[in-house]
Design a protein around this motif. Structure first.
Motif, PDB file in Angstrom:
ATOM      1  N   ALA A 169      20.612  15.295  38.692  1.00  0.00           N
ATOM      2  CA  ALA A 169      21.251  16.221  39.618  1.00  0.00           C
ATOM      3  C   ALA A 169      20.927  15.836  41.056  1.00  0.00           C
ATOM      4  CB  ALA A 169      20.788  17.652  39.347  1.00  0.00           C
ATOM      5  N   ILE A 170      21.971  15.753  41.886  1.00  0.00           N
ATOM      6  CA  ILE A 170      21.810  15.525  43.323  1.00  0.00           C
ATOM      7  C   ILE A 170      22.516  16.698  44.004  1.00  0.00           C
ATOM      8  CG2 ILE A 170      22.162  13.939  45.243  1.00  0.00           C
ATOM      9  CD1 ILE A 170      22.382  11.669  43.222  1.00  0.00           C
ATOM     10  N   ASN A 171      21.766  17.760  44.252  1.00  0.00           N
ATOM     11  CA  ASN A 171      22.361  19.035  44.629  1.00  0.00           C
ATOM     12  C   ASN A 171      22.405  19.278  46.125  1.00  0.00           C
ATOM     13  OD1 ASN A 171      22.682  19.519  41.920  1.00  0.00           O
ATOM     14  ND2 ASN A 171      21.208  21.189  41.804  1.00  0.00           N
ATOM     15  N   THR A 172      23.194  20.279  46.496  1.00  0.00           N
ATOM     16  CA  THR A 172      23.183  20.791  47.855  1.00  0.00           C
ATOM     17  C   THR A 172      22.379  22.091  47.873  1.00  0.00           C
ATOM     18  OG1 THR A 172      25.282  21.929  47.452  1.00  0.00           O
ATOM     19  CG2 THR A 172      25.380  19.755  48.474  1.00  0.00           C
ATOM     20  N   HIS A 173      21.870  22.452  49.055  1.00  0.00           N
ATOM     21  CA  HIS A 173      20.949  23.577  49.151  1.00  0.00           C
ATOM     22  C   HIS A 173      21.252  24.546  50.288  1.00  0.00           C
ATOM     23  CE1 HIS A 173      18.949  20.048  47.363  1.00  0.00           C
ATOM     24  NE2 HIS A 173      18.462  20.928  46.514  1.00  0.00           N
ATOM     25  N   VAL A 174      21.952  24.076  51.311  1.00  0.00           N
ATOM     26  CA  VAL A 174      22.270  24.926  52.462  1.00  0.00           C
ATOM     27  C   VAL A 174      23.763  24.813  52.750  1.00  0.00           C
ATOM     28  CG1 VAL A 174      21.835  25.406  54.894  1.00  0.00           C
ATOM     29  CG2 VAL A 174      19.961  24.602  53.426  1.00  0.00           C
ATOM     30  N   ASP A 175      24.481  25.922  52.565  1.00  0.00           N
ATOM     31  CA  ASP A 175      25.926  25.986  52.796  1.00  0.00           C
ATOM     32  C   ASP A 175      26.168  26.619  54.161  1.00  0.00           C
ATOM     33  OD1 ASP A 175      28.674  26.459  52.759  1.00  0.00           O
ATOM     34  OD2 ASP A 175      28.690  27.114  50.672  1.00  0.00           O
ATOM     35  N   LEU A 176      26.957  25.961  54.989  1.00  0.00           N
ATOM     36  CA  LEU A 176      27.215  26.473  56.338  1.00  0.00           C
ATOM     37  C   LEU A 176      28.024  27.763  56.343  1.00  0.00           C
ATOM     38  CD1 LEU A 176      26.130  23.711  57.238  1.00  0.00           C
ATOM     39  CD2 LEU A 176      28.032  23.574  58.852  1.00  0.00           C
ATOM     40  N   MET A 177      28.818  28.000  55.299  1.00  0.00           N
ATOM     41  CA  MET A 177      29.793  29.081  55.362  1.00  0.00           C
ATOM     42  C   MET A 177      29.275  30.403  54.797  1.00  0.00           C
ATOM     43  SD  MET A 177      31.988  27.320  56.878  1.00  0.00           S
ATOM     44  CE  MET A 177      33.291  28.555  57.010  1.00  0.00           C
ATOM     45  N   ASP A 178      29.718  31.485  55.438  1.00  0.00           N
ATOM     46  CA  ASP A 178      29.406  32.849  54.997  1.00  0.00           C
ATOM     47  C   ASP A 178      30.560  33.341  54.134  1.00  0.00           C
ATOM     48  OD1 ASP A 178      28.575  35.449  54.674  1.00  0.00           O
ATOM     49  OD2 ASP A 178      28.954  36.061  56.738  1.00  0.00           O
ATOM     50  N   TRP A 179      30.548  32.939  52.868  1.00  0.00           N
ATOM     51  CA  TRP A 179      31.687  33.181  51.986  1.00  0.00           C
ATOM     52  C   TRP A 179      31.895  34.667  51.680  1.00  0.00           C
ATOM     53  CZ3 TRP A 179      34.843  29.308  51.668  1.00  0.00           C
ATOM     54  CH2 TRP A 179      34.351  27.997  51.758  1.00  0.00           C
ATOM     55  N   GLY A 205       5.740  19.268  48.033  1.00  0.00           N
ATOM     56  CA  GLY A 205       5.782  18.585  46.750  1.00  0.00           C
ATOM     57  C   GLY A 205       7.136  18.313  46.133  1.00  0.00           C
ATOM     58  N   SER A 206       8.182  19.098  46.444  1.00  0.00           N
ATOM     59  CA  SER A 206       9.484  18.844  45.845  1.00  0.00           C
ATOM     60  C   SER A 206      10.047  17.526  46.352  1.00  0.00           C
ATOM     61  CB  SER A 206      10.458  19.976  46.177  1.00  0.00           C
ATOM     62  OG  SER A 206      11.769  19.645  45.761  1.00  0.00           O
ATOM     63  N   ALA A 207      10.579  16.718  45.443  1.00  0.00           N
ATOM     64  CA  ALA A 207      11.089  15.404  45.823  1.00  0.00           C
ATOM     65  C   ALA A 207      12.595  15.395  46.067  1.00  0.00           C
ATOM     66  CB  ALA A 207      10.750  14.389  44.736  1.00  0.00           C
ATOM     67  N   GLU A 208      13.257  16.534  45.906  1.00  0.00           N
ATOM     68  CA  GLU A 208      14.705  16.569  46.082  1.00  0.00           C
ATOM     69  C   GLU A 208      15.121  16.288  47.520  1.00  0.00           C
ATOM     70  OE1 GLU A 208      17.670  19.312  44.108  1.00  0.00           O
ATOM     71  OE2 GLU A 208      15.847  20.507  43.970  1.00  0.00           O
ATOM     72  N   PRO A 209      16.160  15.488  47.707  1.00  0.00           N
ATOM     73  CA  PRO A 209      16.742  15.390  49.045  1.00  0.00           C
ATOM     74  C   PRO A 209      17.391  16.721  49.392  1.00  0.00           C
ATOM     75  CG  PRO A 209      18.156  14.321  47.445  1.00  0.00           C
ATOM     76  CD  PRO A 209      16.901  14.687  46.717  1.00  0.00           C
ATOM     77  N   ILE A 210      17.436  17.069  50.660  1.00  0.00           N
ATOM     78  CA  ILE A 210      18.027  18.342  51.085  1.00  0.00           C
ATOM     79  C   ILE A 210      19.518  18.139  51.307  1.00  0.00           C
ATOM     80  CG2 ILE A 210      18.046  20.128  52.856  1.00  0.00           C
ATOM     81  CD1 ILE A 210      15.081  19.453  53.353  1.00  0.00           C
ATOM     82  N   GLY A 211      20.314  18.835  50.519  1.00  0.00           N
ATOM     83  CA  GLY A 211      21.761  18.696  50.619  1.00  0.00           C
ATOM     84  C   GLY A 211      22.377  19.753  51.512  1.00  0.00           C
TER      85      GLY A 211
END
Length: 257
Positions: A169-179, A205-211
């Motif tokens: 999984a290569i996820n996103t974490h911060v969405d710009l839009m206020d849906w 410690g988390s190794a995930e890239p920030i999406g």
């Protein structure tokens, strides 16, 4: 460096990474691309100005040669598969979902295979076999079969939850839009705080890239302003860097499927 106080928490957090001789990894995913538009032009120009690798989640059944032609000279752009048609098949009382349990599994998998193949043919040098489910939702029962459809990774929203017999999984974490509110860009201070929270989790410690997740077709001016500011802040510090989806794919550990 911008002196806007809204951005000071992010600048301070990135400075902490510098002092620790570390570099935070960001990546950008933009959803719902189909064809050339003025909004897409604006996104591509920003990506080029700041040299930010950008992954466009393209809807396979609705796209074609016009997008191929528009992207042919773009240096920083990759293409991902955004489901098949971005059509909701869930019941009216359920959250929207194209890749849910509401249709026969063989039909869904056939469409995903066709979507993967179509984008690979249209964008042979840009397509990265990552599935981005519309609305960031997918029936878990489909996960073991995605590799057979040609995909090598999955990208949804939120912290990755590794599961047996599923793709990285290569996820996103911060969405710009206020849906659920204004339908426009979220408050800038709120967005900065969300990014800082993700950075602190990575530092610990988390190794995930920030999406970072964007939707160029529905951006208001505030969203464009925020995105440009974010690019400016990250560009002016060695505490953070933008990576392409291809680089992130290479960093994934191989898994048996």
């Amino acid at each position: 460096m911008t002196e806007d106080p809204i951005w000071q928490p992010l600048q301070a957090e990135l400075a902490r990474w510098i002092h620790a001789n570390r570099s935070a990894r960001f990546w950008l995913r933009d959803d719902d691309t189909v064809e050339p538009t003025a909004a897409l032009d604006r996104l591509l120009q920003l990506a080029d100005d700041f040299k930010v690798p950008t992954a466009l989640a393209v809807i396979p059944v609705h796209t074609g040669e016009p997008l191929v032609k528009r992207l042919e000279t773009e240096r920083w752009i990759s293409v991902l598969a955004h489901g098949w048609s971005h059509q909701n098949h869930a019941a009216k009382d359920k959250k929207k979902q194209e890749l849910g349990p509401d249709r026969p599994r063989p039909l869904i998998l056939e469409q995903l295979r066709d979507g993967c193949s179509r984008l690979a043919k249209l964008h042979p040098s840009r397509f990265v076999p990552v599935l981005v489910p519309p609305w960031n939702r997918i029936d878990p029962a489909l996960l073991p079969y995605l590799g057979d459809c040609g995909f090598e990774a999955l990208s949804v929203f939120g912290a990755a939850k590794p599961a047996a017999n599923s793709l990285p999984a290569i996820n996103t974490h911060v969405d710009l839009m206020d849906w659920h509110g204004t339908k426009g860009c979220r408050d800038h201070a709120e967005l900065v705080a969300a990014i800082v929270t993700e950075l602190r989790q990575r530092f610990d410690g988390s190794a995930e890239p920030i999406g970072i997740l964007t939707h160029h077709l529905v951006h208001d001016e505030s969203a464009w302003i925020f995105l440009k500011k974010l690019f400016q802040v990250v560009a002016k510090t060695p505490g953070g860097r933008w990576l392409s989806i291809s680089e992130l794919m290479k960093s994934q550990k191989p898994r048996d499927r």
